[in-house]
Write an enzyme that holds these catalytic residues in place. Sequence first.
Site, short mmCIF file in Angstrom:
data_model
loop_
_atom_site.label_atom_id
_atom_site.label_comp_id
_atom_site.label_asym_id
_atom_site.label_seq_id
_atom_site.Cartn_x
_atom_site.Cartn_y
_atom_site.Cartn_z
N SER A 79 0.77 -1.28 -0.37
CA SER A 79 -0.20 0.11 0.31
C SER A 79 1.51 1.39 0.14
O SER A 79 1.87 1.79 -0.82
CB SER A 79 -0.40 -0.12 1.10
OG SER A 79 -1.56 1.36 1.19
N HIS A 139 -2.90 -0.61 -3.75
CA HIS A 139 -3.50 -0.25 -2.56
C HIS A 139 -4.13 0.74 -3.95
O HIS A 139 -3.89 2.06 -3.09
CB HIS A 139 -3.78 0.14 -1.08
CG HIS A 139 -4.27 -0.71 -0.79
ND1 HIS A 139 -4.01 -1.22 0.51
CD2 HIS A 139 -4.69 -1.99 -0.83
CE1 HIS A 139 -4.06 -2.29 1.30
NE2 HIS A 139 -4.30 -3.05 0.34
N ASP A 152 -4.18 -5.33 5.84
CA ASP A 152 -4.41 -5.50 4.95
C ASP A 152 -2.82 -6.49 4.42
O ASP A 152 -1.96 -6.53 4.32
CB ASP A 152 -4.98 -4.83 3.22
CG ASP A 152 -5.34 -6.07 2.32
OD1 ASP A 152 -5.42 -6.80 2.23
OD2 ASP A 152 -5.53 -5.33 1.47
#
EC number: 3.1.1.61
Length: 332
Positions: free
Chosen positions: A12, A39, A131
């Site tokens: 991310s 992301h 995540d």
Amino acid sequence: MTDGPLIVIGASAGGLEALEALVRDLPPDLPAAVCIVLHIGDRPSAAPSILDRAGPLPASHARDREPLRAGRIHVAPPGCHLVVEPPRCLRLSRGPREHGTRPAVDPLFRSAARACGPAVIGVVLSGSLNDGTAGLAEIKRRGGIAVVQDPADARHPGMPRSALDHVAVDHCVPAAAMGALLARLAAERDAEAAPPAASKEAPMEGMYDLNRPAALTCPDCGGALRETKVDTLPYFTCHIGHRYGADSMEEAQLHRMEQAFEVALRALNERADLCRRLAETAQGMGQALSAKRWDEAGREARERAEVLIRFLGEEWIRPSIHLGSGGAPDRF
């Protein structure tokens, strides 16, 4: 590619920089396919061209039903989860957001573990929140290898730290050492992958286990949530399939609460303005009682707005929100 290793990577914030360092040291004859989720949401992404230039392996956005290919980098395109289906085929899904984002890392990791079992090498790079943690745990459960960027080396250490806290990670190294490590691990696992065990997990879309209700609602759709655990990490999933880890759930709730406060301030502001207009109209028509009633209603709206602003604190209120001459918040 019908067998051999599969490297799946999730990142991310700060992850693109780490990915550039990682792919730089991958060999041109890498015996593994590489799948990457960043992301990026629905925003256009130049990540494939950046990674294509950074190292010797060709990189491109994944295409639906594209077969996995050794020595290629497949990047999740904007707005789609990237998942792996037997026999080693890539699928693009517009399934529910997980951790508030699509593409998300966990769907890739989970599906890769189901499809490829011990042939999978999972990698978590820089990013916030958690995540990738549940997906990495699934990779480990099915005999794969878990690799995490050293949190001290990550620009945003949240994702690596969460993985380290909840998964029995095999390797924790800086991004600069990641490429050489993955090349060695892929060579060791080349042609050694066993067929994966049958999965008892529900498909990513359309179904979910009837675990105990969490007495919470989904920040995305407002549906009831069910709580599950992956090792020690709680996860919350609604009947639509939106999925949140603990940190992601907290952030999503705070964002929804902020939106609710903004709506409340806007509604009070508009009511105060409406009451002022109606009071002026009534006064102009000589309707003194009506004018007084609208004046009182407008004052009540302004007082409620002031209470809300004091409760939130001036540092929370955006610079564009301030009390107007009548005491009511100016419009957004």
